[in-house]
Design an enzyme around this catalytic site. Structure first.
Site, PDB file in Angstrom:
ATOM      1  N   ASN A 167      18.420  24.671  31.892  1.00 17.97           N
ATOM      2  CA  ASN A 167      17.856  24.144  31.003  1.00 17.97           C
ATOM      3  C   ASN A 167      17.868  25.067  29.425  1.00 17.97           C
ATOM      4  O   ASN A 167      17.643  26.304  29.793  1.00 17.97           O
ATOM      5  CB  ASN A 167      17.235  23.224  30.918  1.00 17.97           C
ATOM      6  N   LYS A 172      10.208  21.654  37.040  1.00 18.09           N
ATOM      7  CA  LYS A 172      10.955  22.324  36.003  1.00 18.09           C
ATOM      8  C   LYS A 172      10.694  23.318  35.923  1.00 18.09           C
ATOM      9  O   LYS A 172       8.597  23.267  35.499  1.00 18.09           O
ATOM     10  CB  LYS A 172      10.655  21.262  34.863  1.00 18.09           C
ATOM     11  N   GLY A 174      18.551  25.447  25.181  1.00 16.35           N
ATOM     12  CA  GLY A 174      20.023  25.718  24.395  1.00 16.35           C
ATOM     13  C   GLY A 174      21.688  25.618  24.157  1.00 16.35           C
ATOM     14  O   GLY A 174      21.984  25.670  23.539  1.00 16.35           O
ATOM     15  N   GLY A 185      17.939  19.216  26.116  1.00 15.80           N
ATOM     16  CA  GLY A 185      16.587  18.419  25.775  1.00 15.80           C
ATOM     17  C   GLY A 185      16.437  17.999  23.748  1.00 15.80           C
ATOM     18  O   GLY A 185      17.627  16.897  22.685  1.00 15.80           O
ATOM     19  N   ARG A 186      16.724  19.150  22.924  1.00 16.60           N
ATOM     20  CA  ARG A 186      16.369  18.658  21.703  1.00 16.60           C
ATOM     21  C   ARG A 186      17.854  18.149  21.165  1.00 16.60           C
ATOM     22  O   ARG A 186      18.009  17.564  20.357  1.00 16.60           O
ATOM     23  CB  ARG A 186      15.921  19.794  20.782  1.00 16.60           C
ATOM     24  N   HIS A 225      14.862  25.663  33.137  1.00 15.98           N
ATOM     25  CA  HIS A 225      14.881  26.703  31.920  1.00 15.98           C
ATOM     26  C   HIS A 225      14.440  28.161  32.084  1.00 15.98           C
ATOM     27  O   HIS A 225      14.314  28.577  31.664  1.00 15.98           O
ATOM     28  CB  HIS A 225      13.015  26.346  31.205  1.00 15.98           C
ATOM     29  N   CYS A 266       4.821  24.245  30.711  1.00 10.80           N
ATOM     30  CA  CYS A 266       5.179  24.172  29.237  1.00 10.80           C
ATOM     31  C   CYS A 266       4.139  25.569  28.790  1.00 10.80           C
ATOM     32  O   CYS A 266       2.796  25.603  29.841  1.00 10.80           O
ATOM     33  CB  CYS A 266       4.577  22.801  29.402  1.00 10.80           C
ATOM     34  N   MET A 271      10.463  15.094  26.908  1.00 15.23           N
ATOM     35  CA  MET A 271       9.781  16.176  25.600  1.00 15.23           C
ATOM     36  C   MET A 271       8.831  14.947  24.922  1.00 15.23           C
ATOM     37  O   MET A 271       8.862  13.882  25.164  1.00 15.23           O
ATOM     38  CB  MET A 271      11.480  16.497  24.990  1.00 15.23           C
TER      39      MET A 271
HETATM   40  C1  LIG Z   1       9.223  17.938  20.991  1.00 13.93           C
HETATM   41  C2  LIG Z   1       8.769  18.879  22.474  1.00 13.93           C
HETATM   42  C3  LIG Z   1       7.807  18.222  23.256  1.00 13.93           C
HETATM   43  C4  LIG Z   1       8.796  18.925  24.749  1.00 13.93           C
HETATM   44  N1  LIG Z   1       7.898  18.625  26.062  1.00 13.93           N
HETATM   45  C5  LIG Z   1       8.193  18.784  27.339  1.00 13.93           C
HETATM   46  C6  LIG Z   1       7.610  18.533  27.833  1.00 13.93           C
HETATM   47  O1  LIG Z   1       6.474  16.837  28.213  1.00 13.93           O
HETATM   48  N2  LIG Z   1       7.295  18.889  29.063  1.00 13.93           N
HETATM   49  C7  LIG Z   1       8.598  19.127  29.498  1.00 13.93           C
HETATM   50  O2  LIG Z   1       8.320  20.343  30.558  1.00 13.93           O
HETATM   51  N3  LIG Z   1       9.299  20.112  28.665  1.00 13.93           N
HETATM   52  C8  LIG Z   1       8.778  19.910  27.282  1.00 13.93           C
HETATM   53  N4  LIG Z   1       9.769  20.406  26.349  1.00 13.93           N
HETATM   54  C9  LIG Z   1      10.378  21.348  26.887  1.00 13.93           C
HETATM   55  C10 LIG Z   1      12.052  20.959  26.905  1.00 13.93           C
HETATM   56  O3  LIG Z   1      11.470  20.135  28.050  1.00 13.93           O
HETATM   57  C11 LIG Z   1      12.857  21.820  26.948  1.00 13.93           C
HETATM   58  O4  LIG Z   1      12.810  22.433  28.501  1.00 13.93           O
HETATM   59  C12 LIG Z   1      13.227  22.406  25.352  1.00 13.93           C
HETATM   60  O5  LIG Z   1      13.062  22.416  24.543  1.00 13.93           O
HETATM   61  C13 LIG Z   1      14.783  23.608  26.435  1.00 13.93           C
HETATM   62  O6  LIG Z   1      15.999  22.550  26.722  1.00 13.93           O
HETATM   63  P1  LIG Z   1      16.525  22.292  24.591  1.00 13.93           P
HETATM   64  O7  LIG Z   1      16.816  24.065  24.262  1.00 13.93           O
HETATM   65  O8  LIG Z   1      17.776  21.333  25.016  1.00 13.93           O
HETATM   66  O9  LIG Z   1      15.491  21.580  24.444  1.00 13.93           O
HETATM   67  C14 LIG Z   1       9.543  19.689  25.504  1.00 13.93           C
HETATM   68  C15 LIG Z   1      10.201  20.182  23.824  1.00 13.93           C
HETATM   69  C16 LIG Z   1      10.394  19.593  22.403  1.00 13.93           C
HETATM   70  C17 LIG Z   1      11.118  19.993  21.662  1.00 13.93           C
END
Ligand SMILES: Cc1cc2nc3c(=O)[nH]c(=O)nc-3n(C[C@H](O)[C@H](O)[C@H](O)COP(=O)(O)O)c2cc1C
Length: 333
Positions: free
Chosen positions: A210, A138, A212, A232-233, A170, A99, A17
């Site tokens: 990955n 990813k 949610g 992640g979050r 994801h 991304c 992230m």
């Molecule tokens: C602030 C933020 C920055 C993120 N930056 C990246 C990143 O650099 N590379 C990436 O593959 N995903 C990035 N993501 C996506 C997360 O890796 C993840 O796929 C996404 O948040 C879904 O997972 P979650 O629901 O558990 O948060 C980012 C997400 C957030 C919230």
């Protein structure tokens, strides 16, 4: 930079992230869970090849197992960056094919690479030829309006031909136009069944899910279908969720500490970073969620985000914030 000999599988991992999973957050997370696989923020090949290596690549030995996530689409450049990752001691290189940000699309990498499986395959091959550490990808389940399962399976099949064995999925589409990166993490529907099916149909590949995931019950349910869960979050906002992961998912009950122990273990780390010229704020902003759910948590958050208190503060601010938090908690008991 040698690392721990026996690397655990990626049953649990914390998502890459940007701006969040920097080395300070990762060090903190590692105090809560010993086994969870950690990912850096995405670093672009341009930043690595023309920028400050130390800034982008340094980490603490305690962070292992640790993957470097790269953003790029030029096989030769990615290969050079993978070599750097190996030299610096990373355990894995992960390629970002998920991304959706406009800035990333202009660089022609990230989620738009879902439409170019052959190029992703070439990238993976170039990196695999250059290094011995694992190369993983990813990605999303689709882009824009595509909603067929076959799309993601065909993508994975083509990339697997280049030797990639681990896919972090994801479980939603990326919408390349019209949605912000934040909306792209919330609006396209999650389709966990696509990821489960992928694991059923490609049992030899390591498939991580990955998107949610918020509770340990959800993690346990996903693990009945796939090899690993990336969070992640929720791992960022509510880090104490991770306190049970070693016991629940790695069979290592010894690892769990208390929140107070985690704060105490952060003190020498913060002192060392201050000595390097960092500010307490650089670390404090990542640990605001530690007391989430505990009465008094508001003291913790407030003190560690108060500009006046942070100004010129040292690690003792953490101790003071913890004491204020625990006083409120204990007064409620
Ligand atoms: C602030 C933020 C920055 C993120 N930056 C990246 C990143 O650099 N590379 C990436 O593959 N995903 C990035 N993501 C996506 C997360 O890796 C993840 O796929 C996404 O948040 C879904 O997972 P979650 O629901 O558990 O948060 C980012 C997400 C957030 C919230």
């Amino acid at each position: 930079m040698n690392h721990a000999p026996a690397l655990p599988p990626r049953r649990l991992s914390i998502a890459p992230m940007l701006d969040w999973t920097d080395r300070h957050y990762r060090y903190f997370a590692r105090l809560i869970t010993r086994h969870t696989w950690l990912y850096t923020e995405m670093v672009t090949t341009g930043a690595l090849l023309h920028g400050d290596l130390e800034r982008h690549l340094r980490f603490d030995e305690a962070e292992h197992p640790l993957a470097l996530q790269l953003g790029g689409s030029e096989p030769a450049e990615l290969a050079r960056c993978a070599k750097l990752a190996q030299e610096w001691g990373y355990d894995e290189v992960n390629l970002n094919v998920g991304c959706p940000s406009e800035r990333v699309q202009k660089g022609a990498f990230g989620a738009c690479l879902m439409a170019e499986p052959q190029l992703v395959s070439d990238c993976v091959k170039a990196m695999r030829d250059a290094v011995a550490i694992e190369i993983t990808v990813k990605h999303r389940i689709g882009i824009d309006q595509i909603d067929s399962y076959d799309y993601v399976r065909e993508f994975v099949d083509q990339v697997a031909e280049a030797g990639c064995r681990t896919f972090i999925v994801h479980a939603r589409n990326a919408i390349l136009k019209g949605l912000s990166p934040k909306e792209n993490r919330e609006i396209p529907p999650l389709k966990y069944d696509y990821v489960y099916r992928l694991k059923r149909e490609r049992p030899d590949l390591e498939i991580l899910i990955n998107g949610g995931v918020k509770t340990n019950d959800e993690i346990a349910r996903h693990l009945q279908h796939v090899d690993g869960v990336m969070v992640g979050r929720e791992a960022y906002h509510n880090p104490w969720l991770m306190a049970e992961w070693d016991a629940l998912f790695y069979g290592d009950p010894a690892a769990a500490a208390t929140r107070e122990e985690v704060v105490r273990a952060m003190l020498p780390y913060v002192a060392a970073r201050l000595a390097e010229g960092n500010n307490v704020r650089h670390v404090a902003r990542h640990i605001l969620g530690l007391f989430q759910g505990v009465p008094g948590a508001r003291n913790w958050r407030r003190m560690l985000s108060d500009a006046k208190l942070l100004d010129g503060a040292d690690e003792r601010l953490l101790t003071a914030a913890m004491e204020a938090t625990l006083r409120t908690r204990d007064a409620r008991d």
